[in-house]
Every structure is written in structure tokens, then in C-alpha cells.
Design a protein around this motif. Structure first.
Motif, PDB file in Angstrom:
ATOM      1  N   SER A  14       0.835  -1.210   0.000  1.00  0.00           N
ATOM      2  CA  SER A  14       0.000   0.000   0.000  1.00  0.00           C
ATOM      3  C   SER A  14       0.864   1.252   0.000  1.00  0.00           C
ATOM      4  O   SER A  14       0.581   2.208  -0.721  1.00  0.00           O
ATOM      5  CB  SER A  14      -0.920   0.025   1.223  1.00  0.00           C
ATOM      6  OG  SER A  14      -1.813  -1.033   1.203  1.00  0.00           O
ATOM      7  N   PHE A  15       1.923   1.248   0.798  1.00  0.00           N
ATOM      8  CA  PHE A  15       2.812   2.407   0.855  1.00  0.00           C
ATOM      9  C   PHE A  15       3.499   2.644  -0.490  1.00  0.00           C
ATOM     10  O   PHE A  15       3.529   3.773  -0.985  1.00  0.00           O
ATOM     11  CB  PHE A  15       3.852   2.209   1.959  1.00  0.00           C
ATOM     12  CG  PHE A  15       4.875   3.305   1.999  1.00  0.00           C
ATOM     13  CD1 PHE A  15       4.531   4.569   2.477  1.00  0.00           C
ATOM     14  CD2 PHE A  15       6.160   3.090   1.551  1.00  0.00           C
ATOM     15  CE1 PHE A  15       5.467   5.592   2.504  1.00  0.00           C
ATOM     16  CE2 PHE A  15       7.100   4.102   1.575  1.00  0.00           C
ATOM     17  CZ  PHE A  15       6.759   5.355   2.054  1.00  0.00           C
ATOM     18  N   ILE A  16       4.028   1.586  -1.083  1.00  0.00           N
ATOM     19  CA  ILE A  16       4.690   1.701  -2.384  1.00  0.00           C
ATOM     20  C   ILE A  16       3.698   2.186  -3.436  1.00  0.00           C
ATOM     21  O   ILE A  16       4.006   3.062  -4.249  1.00  0.00           O
ATOM     22  CB  ILE A  16       5.349   0.370  -2.781  1.00  0.00           C
ATOM     23  CG1 ILE A  16       6.506   0.059  -1.841  1.00  0.00           C
ATOM     24  CG2 ILE A  16       5.823   0.394  -4.230  1.00  0.00           C
ATOM     25  CD1 ILE A  16       7.048  -1.358  -1.965  1.00  0.00           C
ATOM     26  N   ASP A  17       2.494   1.624  -3.406  1.00  0.00           N
ATOM     27  CA  ASP A  17       1.450   2.032  -4.354  1.00  0.00           C
ATOM     28  C   ASP A  17       1.120   3.511  -4.185  1.00  0.00           C
ATOM     29  O   ASP A  17       0.985   4.252  -5.164  1.00  0.00           O
ATOM     30  CB  ASP A  17       0.208   1.165  -4.147  1.00  0.00           C
ATOM     31  CG  ASP A  17      -0.863   1.394  -5.196  1.00  0.00           C
ATOM     32  OD1 ASP A  17      -0.537   1.921  -6.280  1.00  0.00           O
ATOM     33  OD2 ASP A  17      -2.016   1.032  -4.939  1.00  0.00           O
ATOM     34  N   LEU A  18       1.009   3.973  -2.942  1.00  0.00           N
ATOM     35  CA  LEU A  18       0.685   5.368  -2.680  1.00  0.00           C
ATOM     36  C   LEU A  18       1.797   6.302  -3.160  1.00  0.00           C
ATOM     37  O   LEU A  18       1.514   7.369  -3.726  1.00  0.00           O
ATOM     38  CB  LEU A  18       0.418   5.587  -1.193  1.00  0.00           C
ATOM     39  CG  LEU A  18      -0.064   6.974  -0.791  1.00  0.00           C
ATOM     40  CD1 LEU A  18      -1.400   7.293  -1.455  1.00  0.00           C
ATOM     41  CD2 LEU A  18      -0.189   7.071   0.705  1.00  0.00           C
ATOM     42  N   VAL A  19       3.051   5.916  -2.968  1.00  0.00           N
ATOM     43  CA  VAL A  19       4.168   6.741  -3.432  1.00  0.00           C
ATOM     44  C   VAL A  19       4.153   6.847  -4.957  1.00  0.00           C
ATOM     45  O   VAL A  19       4.290   7.940  -5.519  1.00  0.00           O
ATOM     46  CB  VAL A  19       5.515   6.177  -2.920  1.00  0.00           C
ATOM     47  CG1 VAL A  19       6.684   6.845  -3.609  1.00  0.00           C
ATOM     48  CG2 VAL A  19       5.623   6.343  -1.416  1.00  0.00           C
ATOM     49  N   VAL A  20       3.970   5.713  -5.644  1.00  0.00           N
ATOM     50  CA  VAL A  20       3.932   5.734  -7.107  1.00  0.00           C
ATOM     51  C   VAL A  20       2.701   6.492  -7.591  1.00  0.00           C
ATOM     52  O   VAL A  20       2.762   7.220  -8.586  1.00  0.00           O
ATOM     53  CB  VAL A  20       3.990   4.301  -7.683  1.00  0.00           C
ATOM     54  CG1 VAL A  20       3.875   4.306  -9.194  1.00  0.00           C
ATOM     55  CG2 VAL A  20       5.276   3.608  -7.258  1.00  0.00           C
ATOM     56  N   LEU A  21       1.597   6.383  -6.884  1.00  0.00           N
ATOM     57  CA  LEU A  21       0.388   7.141  -7.207  1.00  0.00           C
ATOM     58  C   LEU A  21       0.658   8.642  -7.109  1.00  0.00           C
ATOM     59  O   LEU A  21       0.234   9.421  -7.977  1.00  0.00           O
ATOM     60  CB  LEU A  21      -0.743   6.733  -6.262  1.00  0.00           C
ATOM     61  CG  LEU A  21      -2.152   7.161  -6.566  1.00  0.00           C
ATOM     62  CD1 LEU A  21      -2.623   6.584  -7.885  1.00  0.00           C
ATOM     63  CD2 LEU A  21      -3.081   6.706  -5.453  1.00  0.00           C
ATOM     64  N   ALA A  22       1.376   9.067  -6.086  1.00  0.00           N
ATOM     65  CA  ALA A  22       1.721  10.481  -5.939  1.00  0.00           C
ATOM     66  C   ALA A  22       2.653  10.942  -7.066  1.00  0.00           C
ATOM     67  O   ALA A  22       2.503  12.050  -7.595  1.00  0.00           O
ATOM     68  CB  ALA A  22       2.378  10.725  -4.585  1.00  0.00           C
TER      69      ALA A  22
END
Length: 99
Positions: A14-22
Motif C-alpha cells: 500500500s505504501f509503495i502504491d501510494l508513493v507511485v500514485l503520488a
């Protein structure tokens, strides 16, 4: 697999996904903004003031597709996270409401 290990994996993804989403959101908003005609907003990666219609061989709409699928994956991961913590959520609200 232990529940704590599964929770850690879900949280990490989830954290990695959120960073790439940003990052993709930044690219869509500032590097390839809508209606810019390919001029961007000053983030040209060291290039002169020419037109930017693609970044890493992808157009703004392709970046938007990636951004959308990352957002869907993030929502799914958050639902899994809530399911893994459901017992804690129930007990918290029971103690909050005095039941």
C-alpha cells in the motif's frame, strides 16, 4: 502465513502504491498538464523550452491510465487492510460507545 506478516505485506505494498500514485499524479499535473499544448509547467528534465507531449514514451492519457489502475489497487489494498483490522475496529467502537 501469520496474520502479522500478511498485514506487513499489505501495508508495504500500500505504501509503495501510494508513493507511485503520488509520482504519477505529479507527472500528470505538472509535467504533462491538460491544455498545455505540450509545454508543461517548467519541468522539462533539462531540455530547452520545447514541447513535451510524452514522458518516457507515454502520453498524458497513458499516465492517467496508470494513475487510475494504481488508485483502484490502492482502494483494494485499503479494503484488505480494514478487513485485517476489523476485530480491532469493532472493539474500539464498542469501547468508544461504552457498550
Amino acid at each position: 502465513m501469520k496474520r502479522t506478516t500478511l498485514n506487513f505485506i499489505v501495508d508495504l505494498i500500500s505504501f509503495i502504491d501510494l508513493v507511485v500514485l503520488a509520482i504519477t499524479g505529479f507527472i500528470i499535473k505538472y509535467i504533462l498538464p491538460p491544455g498545455s499544448g505540450g509545454h508543461g509547467r517548467g519541468f522539462r528534465g533539462g531540455r530547452e523550452a520545447g514541447e513535451i507531449r510524452e514522458l518516457w514514451s507515454m502520453t498524458r492519457h497513458e499516465w492517467g491510465d496508470i494513475h487510475f489502475y494504481l488508485a483502484v489497487a490502492f482502494v483494494i489494498l485499503i479494503v484488505i487492510h480494514i478487513i485485517l483490522h476489523w476485530a480491532w475496529i469493532k472493539s474500539y467502537f464498542k469501547s468508544l460507545l461504552g457498550l
